[in-house]
Design a protein around this motif. Structure first.
Motif, PDB file in Angstrom:
ATOM      1  N   ILE A 140      14.933  20.931  32.713  1.00 25.42           N
ATOM      2  CA  ILE A 140      16.289  21.195  33.206  1.00 25.42           C
ATOM      3  C   ILE A 140      16.428  22.622  33.702  1.00 25.42           C
ATOM      4  N   ASN A 141      15.821  23.574  32.989  1.00 27.28           N
ATOM      5  CA  ASN A 141      15.915  24.965  33.418  1.00 27.28           C
ATOM      6  C   ASN A 141      15.236  25.188  34.759  1.00 27.28           C
ATOM      7  N   ASN A 142      14.112  24.522  34.976  1.00 27.94           N
ATOM      8  CA  ASN A 142      13.443  24.646  36.277  1.00 27.94           C
ATOM      9  C   ASN A 142      14.343  24.159  37.406  1.00 27.94           C
ATOM     10  N   PHE A 181      19.696  27.772  41.620  1.00 32.17           N
ATOM     11  CA  PHE A 181      20.185  29.159  41.725  1.00 32.17           C
ATOM     12  C   PHE A 181      19.532  29.878  42.898  1.00 32.17           C
ATOM     13  N   ILE A 182      18.211  29.735  43.026  1.00 31.72           N
ATOM     14  CA  ILE A 182      17.492  30.414  44.105  1.00 31.72           C
ATOM     15  C   ILE A 182      17.975  29.914  45.460  1.00 31.72           C
ATOM     16  N   ASP A 183      18.122  28.615  45.578  1.00 31.05           N
ATOM     17  CA  ASP A 183      18.606  28.038  46.832  1.00 31.05           C
ATOM     18  C   ASP A 183      20.032  28.493  47.128  1.00 31.05           C
ATOM     19  N   LEU A 184      20.857  28.517  46.090  1.00 26.34           N
ATOM     20  CA  LEU A 184      22.244  28.958  46.248  1.00 26.34           C
ATOM     21  C   LEU A 184      22.310  30.422  46.651  1.00 26.34           C
ATOM     22  N   TYR A 185      21.433  31.235  46.077  1.00 27.24           N
ATOM     23  CA  TYR A 185      21.407  32.662  46.428  1.00 27.24           C
ATOM     24  C   TYR A 185      21.075  32.860  47.902  1.00 27.24           C
ATOM     25  N   ASP A 204      17.175  34.888  30.482  1.00 23.11           N
ATOM     26  CA  ASP A 204      15.915  34.682  29.764  1.00 23.11           C
ATOM     27  C   ASP A 204      15.077  33.597  30.438  1.00 23.11           C
ATOM     28  N   ALA A 205      15.727  32.484  30.808  1.00 24.55           N
ATOM     29  CA  ALA A 205      15.004  31.388  31.459  1.00 24.55           C
ATOM     30  C   ALA A 205      14.457  31.823  32.815  1.00 24.55           C
ATOM     31  N   PHE A 206      15.232  32.609  33.547  1.00 19.43           N
ATOM     32  CA  PHE A 206      14.812  33.072  34.873  1.00 19.43           C
ATOM     33  C   PHE A 206      13.582  33.975  34.764  1.00 19.43           C
ATOM     34  N   LYS A 207      13.593  34.848  33.781  1.00 17.38           N
ATOM     35  CA  LYS A 207      12.462  35.768  33.609  1.00 17.38           C
ATOM     36  C   LYS A 207      11.202  35.018  33.194  1.00 17.38           C
ATOM     37  N   ARG A 208      11.350  33.991  32.332  1.00 19.21           N
ATOM     38  CA  ARG A 208      10.199  33.188  31.947  1.00 19.21           C
ATOM     39  C   ARG A 208       9.625  32.439  33.152  1.00 19.21           C
TER      40      ARG A 208
END
Length: 377
Positions: free
Chosen positions: A315-317, A323-327, A356-360
């Motif tokens: 789910i985090n992926n 998020f990346i696409d939205l950015y 935290d999830a983004f950095k991982r």
């Protein structure tokens, strides 16, 4: 030990304040239904009740020992102290262990081992009371230290298991994890055990009352900020849920509902989770996703394991990709937004969880990644 604090008015006031704090905390957990500390969180009712009992035992323990500071007879002091120690082994210490165990909501752990652990304490306390002496106290101290070490080892193992269970079944971990709180509570309880060995002098007496006050405040906050997992995924997956998808699970073939192979789960996830953006739903659980695609949690969990990931990572992926696409879309239109806004739109309630999830996932912090993207443009 008691002679040094008998005439200390300041210590008696502090002692009375801690007693009152424990009583108020116990009454609050027992009789107030609303959550005044974290209004958006519904804490586990079972944990609330056990913690209230723990605070009540702390209150009674303080009340029992209070007359010692006014007694003049050494016989009265000794008997009050010995009986108080016996009562603590029957209430305070076992309840402290039960509270720690109840924080782990992956399953209901049997509580009878706690009673078994207390038997040597109880036997030693009864012997000391019967003989009006502290003859077995050194042995009790050694046993208590060994028990604390064994309990910490067990809780580290159980907490790691609980963390894996959370990641296998829940997309959002805020208000669910307990390992940080366990470290703090374990340290505080270990200080109580050490106090039994070196509890001499006014400074130690003051320190223990301050630690008791910290324990009350911290434990009260932890209980009220820990979310209840009342809809825990069961092996059968028989939990009623509300989905933000129009996937017609009642039209799914019966073979899918009973369990589908890994080759079929992939396309189902694409159709009912990715295409419908179901992954943006807050607190989406494994059992909810399994129902949405028409399978059960066992087959879905096995599918994620075969892909070398757990449910939380899956789910985090998806959310981070969103998020990346939205950015990139907002950056192209030069719409002013913050990372917090985009994280919220990507399914995250907690920015820290997202960070935290983004950095991982990327190996970079969110701000560093956005700065790199901005320079690339």
């Amino acid at each position: 030990m008691y002679e040094q604090t008998r005439g200390d008015i300041l210590f008696i006031i502090l002692y009375a304040m801690v007693t009152a704090m424990a009583l108020i905390a116990s009454c609050y957990l027992l009789f107030r239904r609303a959550n005044a500390i974290a209004p958006d969180v519904t804490p586990p009712l079972r944990l609330r009740r056990w913690t209230a009992a723990f605070f009540a035992s702390m209150t009674l323990s303080h009340v029992w020992y209070m007359p010692i500071f006014f007694f003049t007879s050494s016989e009265d002091i000794t008997m009050t102290d010995l009986i108080g120690g016996l009562l603590d082994t029957m209430t305070f210490f076992p309840l402290a262990i039960i509270v720690l165990l109840t924080m782990l909501q992956d399953r209901s752990r049997p509580l009878w081992p706690v009673a078994v652990m207390m038997v040597p304490f109880f036997a030693g306390g009864v012997f000391n009371v019967a003989t009006h002496s502290y003859a077995l106290l050194p042995m009790v101290y050694v046993y208590s230290l060994l028990m604390c070490i064994g309990l910490i080892i067990y809780m580290v193992h159980a907490t790691r298991q609980y963390g894996r269970w959370l990641r296998d079944n829940y997309a959002d971990l805020e208000h669910k994890e307990v390992w940080q709180s366990f470290l703090v509570l374990a340290a505080i309880l270990l200080l109580f055990a050490l106090y039994a060995f070196i509890g001499q002098g006014p400074a130690c007496q003051y320190a223990m009352q301050v630690i008791s006050a910290v324990l009350i405040c911290y434990l009260l906050w932890r209980v009220e900020s820990l979310g209840s997992l009342t809809s825990d995924p069961s092996p059968e997956g028989e939990v009623g849920v509300i989905l933000t998808t129009d996937a017609p699970t009642h039209q799914t073939p019966l073979s899918f509902r009973r369990g589908v192979g890994g080759e079929a789960i992939g396309p189902l996830l694409q159709k009912y989770c990715i295409d419908t953006q179901l992954y943006l739903q807050h607190d989406l659980t494994l059992i909810q996703l399994a129902k949405a695609i028409g399978t059960n949690r066992l087959y879905l969990s096995q599918y994620f394991s075969s892909q070398g990931m757990n449910y939380n990572a899956y789910i985090n992926n998806l959310r981070i990709n969103y998020f990346i696409d939205l950015y990139h879309k907002t950056h192209a239109t030069r719409r002013p937004v913050t990372a917090q806004q985009l994280a919220s739109e990507s399914g995250y309630r907690s920015y820290n969880t997202f960070s935290d999830a983004f950095k991982r996932r990327t190996g970079q912090s969110v701000t560093a990644w956005m700065r790199t993207m901005g320079e690339a443009k």
